[in-house]
Every structure is written in structure tokens, then in C-alpha cells.
Design an enzyme around this catalytic site. Sequence first.
Site, PDB file in Angstrom:
ATOM      1  N   LYS A  65      17.400  48.247  38.746  1.00 18.73           N
ATOM      2  CA  LYS A  65      17.436  46.789  38.732  1.00 18.73           C
ATOM      3  C   LYS A  65      18.681  46.293  38.023  1.00 18.73           C
ATOM      4  O   LYS A  65      19.307  45.324  38.441  1.00 18.73           O
ATOM      5  CB  LYS A  65      16.189  46.241  38.028  1.00 18.73           C
ATOM      6  CG  LYS A  65      16.164  44.727  37.875  1.00 18.73           C
ATOM      7  CD  LYS A  65      14.926  44.280  37.116  1.00 18.73           C
ATOM      8  CE  LYS A  65      14.899  42.768  36.947  1.00 18.73           C
ATOM      9  NZ  LYS A  65      13.725  42.308  36.171  1.00 18.73           N
ATOM     10  N   GLN A  66      19.028  46.943  36.918  1.00 16.55           N
ATOM     11  CA  GLN A  66      20.122  46.486  36.068  1.00 16.55           C
ATOM     12  C   GLN A  66      20.622  47.678  35.259  1.00 16.55           C
ATOM     13  O   GLN A  66      20.077  48.773  35.343  1.00 16.55           O
ATOM     14  CB  GLN A  66      19.641  45.381  35.133  1.00 16.55           C
ATOM     15  CG  GLN A  66      18.579  45.820  34.141  1.00 16.55           C
ATOM     16  CD  GLN A  66      17.859  44.661  33.492  1.00 16.55           C
ATOM     17  OE1 GLN A  66      16.933  44.099  34.043  1.00 16.55           O
ATOM     18  NE2 GLN A  66      18.303  44.303  32.296  1.00 16.55           N
ATOM     19  N   GLU A  93      13.706  47.877  34.800  1.00 15.08           N
ATOM     20  CA  GLU A  93      12.269  47.665  34.968  1.00 15.08           C
ATOM     21  C   GLU A  93      11.752  48.084  36.336  1.00 15.08           C
ATOM     22  O   GLU A  93      10.542  48.067  36.564  1.00 15.08           O
ATOM     23  CB  GLU A  93      11.952  46.183  34.725  1.00 15.08           C
ATOM     24  CG  GLU A  93      12.223  45.747  33.304  1.00 15.08           C
ATOM     25  CD  GLU A  93      12.109  44.235  33.131  1.00 15.08           C
ATOM     26  OE1 GLU A  93      11.494  43.819  32.133  1.00 15.08           O
ATOM     27  OE2 GLU A  93      12.634  43.495  33.984  1.00 15.08           O
ATOM     28  N   TRP A 142      14.020  40.737  24.627  1.00 16.19           N
ATOM     29  CA  TRP A 142      15.103  41.404  23.901  1.00 16.19           C
ATOM     30  C   TRP A 142      16.413  40.641  24.044  1.00 16.19           C
ATOM     31  O   TRP A 142      17.461  41.120  23.613  1.00 16.19           O
ATOM     32  CB  TRP A 142      15.279  42.844  24.405  1.00 16.19           C
ATOM     33  CG  TRP A 142      15.878  42.949  25.793  1.00 16.19           C
ATOM     34  CD1 TRP A 142      15.689  42.120  26.854  1.00 16.19           C
ATOM     35  CD2 TRP A 142      16.778  43.958  26.252  1.00 16.19           C
ATOM     36  NE1 TRP A 142      16.393  42.551  27.942  1.00 16.19           N
ATOM     37  CE2 TRP A 142      17.076  43.675  27.610  1.00 16.19           C
ATOM     38  CE3 TRP A 142      17.366  45.088  25.666  1.00 16.19           C
ATOM     39  CZ2 TRP A 142      17.927  44.475  28.375  1.00 16.19           C
ATOM     40  CZ3 TRP A 142      18.209  45.873  26.436  1.00 16.19           C
ATOM     41  CH2 TRP A 142      18.477  45.573  27.767  1.00 16.19           C
ATOM     42  N   ASP A 143      16.365  39.446  24.660  1.00 15.70           N
ATOM     43  CA  ASP A 143      17.595  38.721  24.956  1.00 15.70           C
ATOM     44  C   ASP A 143      18.397  38.389  23.708  1.00 15.70           C
ATOM     45  O   ASP A 143      19.597  38.138  23.795  1.00 15.70           O
ATOM     46  CB  ASP A 143      17.271  37.446  25.728  1.00 15.70           C
ATOM     47  CG  ASP A 143      16.628  37.744  27.068  1.00 15.70           C
ATOM     48  OD1 ASP A 143      17.274  37.540  28.105  1.00 15.70           O
ATOM     49  OD2 ASP A 143      15.483  38.212  27.080  1.00 15.70           O
TER      50      ASP A 143
END
Length: 799
Positions: free
Chosen positions: A613-614, A493, A354-355
Amino acid sequence: MSEWTWEYAGYDPAAERLRESLCTLGNGYFATRGAVPERRAGLVHCPGTYVAGCYDRLESAVAGRQVVNEDLVNLPNWLLLRFRLRRAGGTWGPWFSPDASGALLDHHHSLDLRRGTLTRTFRHRDGAGVLGVEQTRLVHMGDPHLAALRTVFTAEGWSGEIEIESCIDGEVINGNVHRYRALDRDHLTHVRTGGLEPGTVWLSCRTRTSDIVVAMASRTVLTGGPAAVSELRAARRRAVHRLVVPLAADRPVDVTKTVALHTSRDPAISDPLEAAVDRVSTAPDFPALLGSHVAAWDRLWRRADVQVSGQAGRVLRLHLFHVLQTLSPHTGDLDVGVPARGLHGEAYRGHVFWDELFVLPYLDLHFPEVSRALLHYRYRRLPRACRAAASIGRAGAMYPWQSGSDGREETQEWHLNPRSGRWLPDHSRLQHHVGSAIAYNVWQYCEASGDTEFLHTKGAEMFLQIARFWADLAAFDPGTGRYRIRGVVGPDEYHDGYPGGAEPGLDDNTYTNVTAAWVLTRALDLVRRLPVWRRDELFERIRLADGEPARWEEVSRRLRVPFHHGVISQFEGYEQLAELDWDAYRARYDSIRRLDRILEAEGDSVNRYKASKQADVLMLGYLFSPAELGGLFERLGYALDDDVWRRTVDYYLRRTSHGSTLSGLVHGLVLARARRSDAWQYVHEALEADIADVQGGTTGEGIHLGAMAGTLDLVQRGLTGLETREDALWLDPVPLPALSEYGFSLRYRGHWGIAVRRRVGEITIGVPDSEEAPIHVVLPGRAVTIAPGETCTLVVPPR
């Protein structure tokens, strides 16, 4: 160091892979890592050449399972050039190696961003004397099939002979990522080699299953020295040009290696080998190649450069350099997506995630033709995405979390935890929010470029199919009176299921639900915008039932968003997870960015904890302005005021390990929009992510393209509050004292080179002279129209 160069002094074997990634040279078609030319792959060095979209699929036996992996293929090493000196008595010394004790003096690399070159200088001490060496390489930005390496040898105060081997090496594997070592990594077969006088060698091979033909031809030319002994040799997997050259004291000898690369995926050729030999034989000499290469880079910098002072500006320019090497105007002619790790290494196997969500918004305003090509990559794989949705009994398009050659799901089913050595199930394919990212990029591209032809055709078809998937996946829950999306994974994730749950996936991930609501809302807007004839044609083409838009309307207003204790929940049940003792883990480990691996190695699971995680919920504040995000929540029937958002930001800020390079970027922008003094801490981390290798060894496996492009977009759109909507540029600048002054140019609709300059208390916009219509600029509380050839300075009051 100047603002245009990156210098690496000395030789540090432990840092070689990092430097190789950061010194990669490319042109959007192919790229070559910044490895030293005289060394083949091993524990220290990892030379690699990668062509965009050149994938191959292999099957491996791993931990008792058959695993299929598709990789971006490491192609033959064209860079290889080694030398040795003849010593007194007539014997040849050893082949030079930077790893040999005492042989290397004054080693230095210089990456010139403006010119797109990498220069290496060093001195080599041997029994014959000291040899000075200067090497300059380029991967041509004008002709995407050419590269060159010029080496200048100077015998310092002595004379003798040097033997040089200029080689194309087909004995290569995908060896850049150590944890993939259990996989079959030998992708090349049918290797053939040969030579053509004078001075040209060639190598041809095929990928094992995708059957892509790859051909390289190399021409090595000696100038500035006496006649040399020249010999062409064709080994089984190597093509070698050997030269023995007399060296006179203090008289430089110039050896130039020019290489051409073609594959069977290229248009307008009949045979890759014939094309490569023809191209290298007609290529100009190095000075001419360098001149046209630098001119091509100059054109790119005029369109895309960002002006920020100090170290932040140097890093931003490095990031832009690597974005342009991966996605250049040449990309517009290719069927490729956005590789998450660039063309700089083999991490993530070269896959497309998805970057592009962090990359295309920047490209839209500089190289819209590249954005359009990248969206075409997604459109060509729309039938596969529709088949994937149908395979789980859903309508519309379910795009894969990891995409490669043909759009099937490339996400591995098992992944290795290097801390524990265990192979674990991988459920990241449940990140269906990738479809929303694709729709977001379609919308942003069309708003920035005004490309209604794409919006009404391919863009509309993708958009509506993604909307269909969300509407069909959402199930009505009579207990809450809401639609719910179950069994998914969000951007965080770490959480791929409930503790002790029988099935993977989470319910009502807020990011997934809100972006799905946005897709459905925009799909309805798009349907209303379409000309009647086009709407009827499209509905017929995708067999859209009459009642489907009405369902989109209902679902877009009634998707569930969970809350707890006055903050937005990341997903349903998040508040029931245990708190983690963050201080204890920070004290126990040097880094806890990959907390999931740490806990699994301890026999625990990150699924049990309130630990991200983010950015997940906070990603919404990255994608949408405060006004648009508030409107989305209002449409869903929820109140989102500043207090709720501030509490939500604080809540997750304390519970995030930043195990992704994207995390600091997102948090930095969200905090800047919230006028928080700690925003710079996270922006600085995003800037340093690759140059400081904050993830601990990952940059050597390829740069993080999304984070690099995202820092550029943070300046371009984030700090200016720039939005392209309703046929206007909307600006709402936010203060960030560490980046209080900056400038950039952008391409908007038919205008090339609109200059934007931000200073404390004001913003200046200059529109270049042209025959185009004036542009409309909207700031909070005011609007102006700026005609071509005019410059307008607008006061931005403190907020």
C-alpha cells in the site's frame, strides 16, 4: 492568484466537499469547514465544527454485530445564515440556495492564508432584482473561543426588503463520511436554546456518553442600514435571530455574526454557557476582531513561514496553514493528540494514529511547546498502554494504533469495503510500531529543544516502557540464533496475515524490528545519561528489574531482519508471495491505489501478492540518515551498503500502489537522498495529494495532516539533511533540482528565528542576535561555530 491566496471560481456541487475541507478555518482549539452559510448538511454540503479532543462513544448494530465507535463530534452549526427577498406585491421569495437554477451569478471564494480569512462573493438574481453579497469569515487565532462571519448585502439598482435568519443549528449529526452511515451518528442530546436582547441567541447541549457540555452564543449586529425588525426565536434544537432589513438601492448593509464556543473541558470556567454568553457579549466589533486575528497570524508566519518559489511554494504554504490551524500554540493548553485528518472532517473518526511521526519533527523546530503538549497527551495515556500490554501478557507499554479520548484501542474490528459492500475483519490494531513512533518523537523533541527535564522525567518513563514491551515481545529462536517479533502488521496495511493463515499478523516485519532495535538502543543510551538519583527513582517507579537493561542490549543486537535475493524483505516469507500483473490492473481500473479493495471485491486477497500500500521497509530511509541506518544494521550484524539499499528501493518502488498520501512523501525523500532523478515525481505527488484529491474523494472527509506536515519537513530536514544531535545542527544537503533554492527559519534550543537559506552550491545560516551561546553546525568534512548576530555561508560541493 498570489502566493498567499487560493481562489475558487464558479460553483461546482461535485467539488463542494473538497473545497469545504481545503477552506476550513481553525485555531488549534476548534475549526469550521468552509461550507456555504445558507445550507444545512445534505448530499452536496457538509458544514462541520469540531473541537480538538471532543469525542463521544456510541454503540451501533452493524451487519448483525454490535460495534462501538468513538468519534470526534460534529458540534452545532454556528455558521448558518440564510436570506430571502421580498418581491413585488409583498410576497417573500424562496430562501436563497446556490443550488437553485439560475439564482447564482459570479460565485467566487478566496482563502487568504496570510490573514486567515475566507471571503466569498456572489450575485443573486431574484424577482426583486440582483443582490450583491460579500461574506468574510474568521476563526480567531488570538482568542480561540471566537469566530465571526460578516455579510455585506447590496441591492443593485433597486430597493426593497431582505429577511435574514442567523441561526445556531443543533440538528446536526456526524454525516461527513458516507461509509459510516450504518453507525449511530447522533452524538448530541439535552439541547437547549434561548435568547438575550439585544441580538444574542444561545444553544447548549451535551454529548451522549462522554457528557461533555457544549455551549455556543451568537451575537448578530446590523450596521450601515436603517432600523430593522429584530426577533429572537428559540426552537427545540435551533436558536434563531430573525431580521427584516430595508434595502436602499446601491447602499451596502452589513450584518455581522460573532460566535463564542466553550465546552466543559475548558479550564478556568465554571459554566460553558455562561462563559460563551459573556465572551460574545464583550467581543469587539468585526474590524477590531479582524485586526487582532491578523496580528496573531502574522506572529505565526514570522516563526514558521517557508520560502519556496513557484507553485511548490504556494502548496507548501497552504500545507503550513492547515497544520497551524490544527496544531497552534493554543494546542499547548489542551489534552489532545495529532488527529490524522486535522479538524477538517470526520474520516478516521478524528482518531490519533502514528501521523505525529511526520508532524512533530517539523513542530519541534518552530513550536516546541506544542510538541511537548502533544507528547504529554501520550504520557497521560501511558497507564492505559501498560494495561494493554499486560492484557496480552507483556511487560511495558503497548500503545493503541488508534487513540481518542482516553488512550484505549479505538481501532475498529470490522471495516466496510465500499466496492464490495462487505464488512471485513480489521487487523490494523497489530501495528505495534506506533510505540516506536512515539519514542522517536520523544527523542527528536528533546534533541531539538534541549528539554532535559522532559527527557529525564515523562520522556524517559515512556521510552523505557516502550523498550520493555519490545524486549518482552521479542522471542529467541534457537534455529536462527536471533530474536523474532511475530504476529504484527507493518506500515503496509495491505498485508495483515499470511495467505490461508489461521491467525492474523506477520513475522519479522523489517520496519518493526529495526525501529524496535533503535528504541532499545536509545533506551540504553538514555539510562546511561540519567543522573544516578533519577535513574534509581525511575527504576523504582516502573519496577524495572536489574536484568532488564542487559536483555535490551542483547535483543537490540540480535533482532532478525529477513533478506531475499539481495534485498531486504518486508517481512519473513515476502518472497514466497505471487507477483501481481500490475499492467493488467492499471489497464482495468482508473486507479489502483486501493488495490486491497479491488482484489477483495474480485474475491481475491492482496495478502497473496507482492504488492504494498505504501512505503514499509523504505520508511527506514525516511526516519534515519544513511549513516544512522547503516549503523543500526551493523549493530544487528547485517551489512547494508549502497548497493543493497538501492536494490531494495528499486524492488519496492515497482511493487507499491501508493494507497496512502504518506507514500509519495516517503518515496520522494528516499529517492532524493539516493540522488535519483525520479525523486521529484513523488515529491510533486505529495504536494498535490490534497489539493488534487489524488485518493479520489478522501480529502472532502478531512485533509491528510501527516502528509501536509511531512512535505514541510521534507524541505526542512529532508533536503538539508538536518539532524539535531550531539548539541549541534548537522547538515548534509541533497540535490533536488526542482527545489534547488528555498529558505526557512527555525527555533533551536534558546535561539528564535535562525535563518536557513539554500542555494545551488551553498547554504547560508544566520543566527539572530541574543545572549544565547553560539551554535555548532556540522557538515560532511567540516564544522563551524556561529555566534549570535552572525551569518555564515558554507559551500556545499556537488555530490
